[in-house]
Write a protein that holds these residues in place. Structure first.
Motif, PDB file in Angstrom:
ATOM      1  N   GLU A  20       0.832  -1.209   0.000  1.00  0.00           N
ATOM      2  CA  GLU A  20       0.000   0.000   0.000  1.00  0.00           C
ATOM      3  C   GLU A  20       0.865   1.257   0.000  1.00  0.00           C
ATOM      4  OE1 GLU A  20      -3.282   0.538  -0.320  1.00  0.00           O
ATOM      5  OE2 GLU A  20      -3.478  -1.605  -0.705  1.00  0.00           O
ATOM      6  N   TRP A  21       1.936   1.235   0.726  1.00  0.00           N
ATOM      7  CA  TRP A  21       2.839   2.383   0.768  1.00  0.00           C
ATOM      8  C   TRP A  21       3.447   2.634  -0.607  1.00  0.00           C
ATOM      9  CZ3 TRP A  21       8.413   2.706   0.847  1.00  0.00           C
ATOM     10  CH2 TRP A  21       8.884   3.970   1.171  1.00  0.00           C
ATOM     11  N   SER A  22       3.900   1.576  -1.273  1.00  0.00           N
ATOM     12  CA  SER A  22       4.492   1.754  -2.603  1.00  0.00           C
ATOM     13  C   SER A  22       3.449   2.218  -3.611  1.00  0.00           C
ATOM     14  CB  SER A  22       5.154   0.458  -3.076  1.00  0.00           C
ATOM     15  OG  SER A  22       4.202  -0.548  -3.268  1.00  0.00           O
ATOM     16  N   LEU A  23       2.209   1.746  -3.487  1.00  0.00           N
ATOM     17  CA  LEU A  23       1.148   2.201  -4.392  1.00  0.00           C
ATOM     18  C   LEU A  23       0.822   3.673  -4.166  1.00  0.00           C
ATOM     19  CD1 LEU A  23      -1.233  -0.879  -4.429  1.00  0.00           C
ATOM     20  CD2 LEU A  23       0.223  -0.072  -6.286  1.00  0.00           C
ATOM     21  N   SER A  24       0.895   4.131  -2.919  1.00  0.00           N
ATOM     22  CA  SER A  24       0.615   5.551  -2.668  1.00  0.00           C
ATOM     23  C   SER A  24       1.710   6.426  -3.275  1.00  0.00           C
ATOM     24  CB  SER A  24       0.472   5.813  -1.170  1.00  0.00           C
ATOM     25  OG  SER A  24       1.696   5.635  -0.500  1.00  0.00           O
ATOM     26  N   ILE A  25       2.956   5.967  -3.243  1.00  0.00           N
ATOM     27  CA  ILE A  25       4.044   6.701  -3.884  1.00  0.00           C
ATOM     28  C   ILE A  25       3.814   6.730  -5.395  1.00  0.00           C
ATOM     29  CG2 ILE A  25       6.536   6.723  -4.344  1.00  0.00           C
ATOM     30  CD1 ILE A  25       5.821   7.454  -1.458  1.00  0.00           C
ATOM     31  N   ASP A  26       3.381   5.607  -5.943  1.00  0.00           N
ATOM     32  CA  ASP A  26       3.080   5.516  -7.371  1.00  0.00           C
ATOM     33  C   ASP A  26       1.963   6.489  -7.742  1.00  0.00           C
ATOM     34  OD1 ASP A  26       3.204   4.253 -10.027  1.00  0.00           O
ATOM     35  OD2 ASP A  26       1.216   3.476  -9.482  1.00  0.00           O
ATOM     36  N   ASN A  27       0.942   6.607  -6.895  1.00  0.00           N
ATOM     37  CA  ASN A  27      -0.166   7.535  -7.169  1.00  0.00           C
ATOM     38  C   ASN A  27       0.319   8.974  -7.234  1.00  0.00           C
ATOM     39  OD1 ASN A  27      -2.099   5.551  -7.358  1.00  0.00           O
ATOM     40  ND2 ASN A  27      -2.777   5.752  -5.253  1.00  0.00           N
ATOM     41  N   ILE A  28       1.238   9.345  -6.361  1.00  0.00           N
ATOM     42  CA  ILE A  28       1.767  10.708  -6.382  1.00  0.00           C
ATOM     43  C   ILE A  28       2.473  10.979  -7.711  1.00  0.00           C
ATOM     44  CG2 ILE A  28       3.491  12.239  -5.337  1.00  0.00           C
ATOM     45  CD1 ILE A  28       2.758  10.898  -2.631  1.00  0.00           C
ATOM     46  N   PHE A  29       3.239   9.996  -8.182  1.00  0.00           N
ATOM     47  CA  PHE A  29       3.920  10.125  -9.473  1.00  0.00           C
ATOM     48  C   PHE A  29       2.895  10.307 -10.600  1.00  0.00           C
ATOM     49  CE2 PHE A  29       5.720   7.987 -13.266  1.00  0.00           C
ATOM     50  CZ  PHE A  29       6.746   8.880 -13.514  1.00  0.00           C
ATOM     51  N   VAL A  30       1.821   9.533 -10.575  1.00  0.00           N
ATOM     52  CA  VAL A  30       0.776   9.630 -11.599  1.00  0.00           C
ATOM     53  C   VAL A  30       0.090  10.993 -11.531  1.00  0.00           C
ATOM     54  CG1 VAL A  30      -1.452   8.693 -12.343  1.00  0.00           C
ATOM     55  CG2 VAL A  30       0.428   7.148 -11.772  1.00  0.00           C
ATOM     56  N   PHE A  31      -0.184  11.493 -10.321  1.00  0.00           N
ATOM     57  CA  PHE A  31      -0.802  12.814 -10.185  1.00  0.00           C
ATOM     58  C   PHE A  31       0.083  13.883 -10.814  1.00  0.00           C
ATOM     59  CE2 PHE A  31      -2.877  11.305  -6.009  1.00  0.00           C
ATOM     60  CZ  PHE A  31      -3.927  10.749  -6.701  1.00  0.00           C
ATOM     61  N   ILE A  32       1.378  13.819 -10.568  1.00  0.00           N
ATOM     62  CA  ILE A  32       2.301  14.807 -11.124  1.00  0.00           C
ATOM     63  C   ILE A  32       2.289  14.741 -12.652  1.00  0.00           C
ATOM     64  CG2 ILE A  32       4.746  15.422 -11.330  1.00  0.00           C
ATOM     65  CD1 ILE A  32       5.006  14.529  -8.364  1.00  0.00           C
ATOM     66  N   LEU A  33       2.294  13.533 -13.204  1.00  0.00           N
ATOM     67  CA  LEU A  33       2.247  13.391 -14.661  1.00  0.00           C
ATOM     68  C   LEU A  33       0.964  13.972 -15.243  1.00  0.00           C
ATOM     69  CD1 LEU A  33       3.643   9.798 -15.299  1.00  0.00           C
ATOM     70  CD2 LEU A  33       4.681  11.974 -15.925  1.00  0.00           C
ATOM     71  N   ILE A  34      -0.160  13.671 -14.614  1.00  0.00           N
ATOM     72  CA  ILE A  34      -1.449  14.161 -15.112  1.00  0.00           C
ATOM     73  C   ILE A  34      -1.521  15.682 -15.011  1.00  0.00           C
ATOM     74  CG2 ILE A  34      -3.934  14.184 -14.672  1.00  0.00           C
ATOM     75  CD1 ILE A  34      -3.644  11.202 -13.877  1.00  0.00           C
ATOM     76  N   PHE A  35      -1.118  16.226 -13.871  1.00  0.00           N
ATOM     77  CA  PHE A  35      -1.160  17.676 -13.698  1.00  0.00           C
ATOM     78  C   PHE A  35      -0.275  18.379 -14.719  1.00  0.00           C
ATOM     79  CE2 PHE A  35      -2.248  17.464  -8.878  1.00  0.00           C
ATOM     80  CZ  PHE A  35      -3.518  17.051  -9.187  1.00  0.00           C
ATOM     81  N   SER A  36       0.907  17.849 -14.965  1.00  0.00           N
ATOM     82  CA  SER A  36       1.787  18.502 -15.934  1.00  0.00           C
ATOM     83  C   SER A  36       1.280  18.316 -17.364  1.00  0.00           C
ATOM     84  CB  SER A  36       3.221  17.991 -15.795  1.00  0.00           C
ATOM     85  OG  SER A  36       3.294  16.623 -16.076  1.00  0.00           O
ATOM     86  N   SER A  37       0.682  17.156 -17.670  1.00  0.00           N
ATOM     87  CA  SER A  37       0.147  16.930 -19.017  1.00  0.00           C
ATOM     88  C   SER A  37      -0.979  17.896 -19.341  1.00  0.00           C
ATOM     89  CB  SER A  37      -0.377  15.504 -19.157  1.00  0.00           C
ATOM     90  OG  SER A  37       0.665  14.586 -19.104  1.00  0.00           O
ATOM     91  N   PHE A  38      -1.839  18.151 -18.364  1.00  0.00           N
ATOM     92  CA  PHE A  38      -2.979  19.034 -18.598  1.00  0.00           C
ATOM     93  C   PHE A  38      -2.674  20.489 -18.243  1.00  0.00           C
ATOM     94  CE2 PHE A  38      -5.353  15.065 -18.683  1.00  0.00           C
ATOM     95  CZ  PHE A  38      -6.228  15.307 -19.718  1.00  0.00           C
ATOM     96  N   GLY A  39      -1.466  20.767 -17.799  1.00  0.00           N
ATOM     97  CA  GLY A  39      -1.081  22.145 -17.501  1.00  0.00           C
ATOM     98  C   GLY A  39      -1.831  22.731 -16.323  1.00  0.00           C
ATOM     99  N   VAL A  40      -2.130  21.937 -15.311  1.00  0.00           N
ATOM    100  CA  VAL A  40      -2.856  22.430 -14.142  1.00  0.00           C
ATOM    101  C   VAL A  40      -1.920  23.301 -13.314  1.00  0.00           C
ATOM    102  CG1 VAL A  40      -4.065  21.745 -12.019  1.00  0.00           C
ATOM    103  CG2 VAL A  40      -4.325  20.390 -14.101  1.00  0.00           C
TER     104      VAL A  40
END
Length: 142
Positions: A20-40
């Motif tokens: 669960e800890w590693s998945l939460s770290i993975d989620n943060i990485f995905v959030f950063i990718l999505i935010f940068s892709s959409f220019g948030v």
């Protein structure tokens, strides 16, 4: 837990915790990718994250329910899901890293845009704006 329940339950708990800890770290990485892709913009991260979490919960409920019903009725559909995962994984590993991803060029974005009016600006942090008398969804912050 080790002394009260024994070695096996303690190791299972530790394994689940680390996963669960590693998945939460993975989620943060995905959030950063999505935010940068959409220019948030950084000041809107909280609002976008809240909307994303709510949509993720709703879509997980829908997809898990539909998936369980499909597998219960048609066992062979598991093979289709497996092939889909393999093809997706192969595409991820063989993709060109230098190629920039623009979500507005994706097929799903273009399909959704045909049915839902969208504009490519941030609307000062709002989810929708009214332009030309129409309620328009704001998918990105350009």
């Amino acid at each position: 837990m080790w002394s009260a329940e024994g070695q096996k339950p303690a190791l299972e708990y530790l394994s689940a915790y680390l996963m669960e800890w590693s998945l939460s770290i993975d989620n943060i990485f995905v959030f950063i990718l999505i935010f940068s892709s959409f220019g948030v913009k950084e000041k809107y991260f909280g609002r976008v994250l809240l909307a994303g979490i709510i949509m993720a919960i709703v879509f997980r409920i829908i997809f898990i329910s539909v998936g369980v019903a499909l597998v219960a009725k048609f066992h062979w559909v598991l093979y289709i899901f497996g092939v889909f995962l393999l093809v997706t994984g192969i595409k991820m590993f063989t993709s060109d890293d230098e190629e920039a991803y623009d979500p507005q060029d994706s097929k799903i974005y273009k399909i959704i845009k045909k049915f839902i009016p969208m504009v490519p600006h941030d609307g000062e942090g709002k989810y929708t704006v009214i332009e030309n008398g129409k309620n328009i969804i704001l998918p990105s912050s350009s």
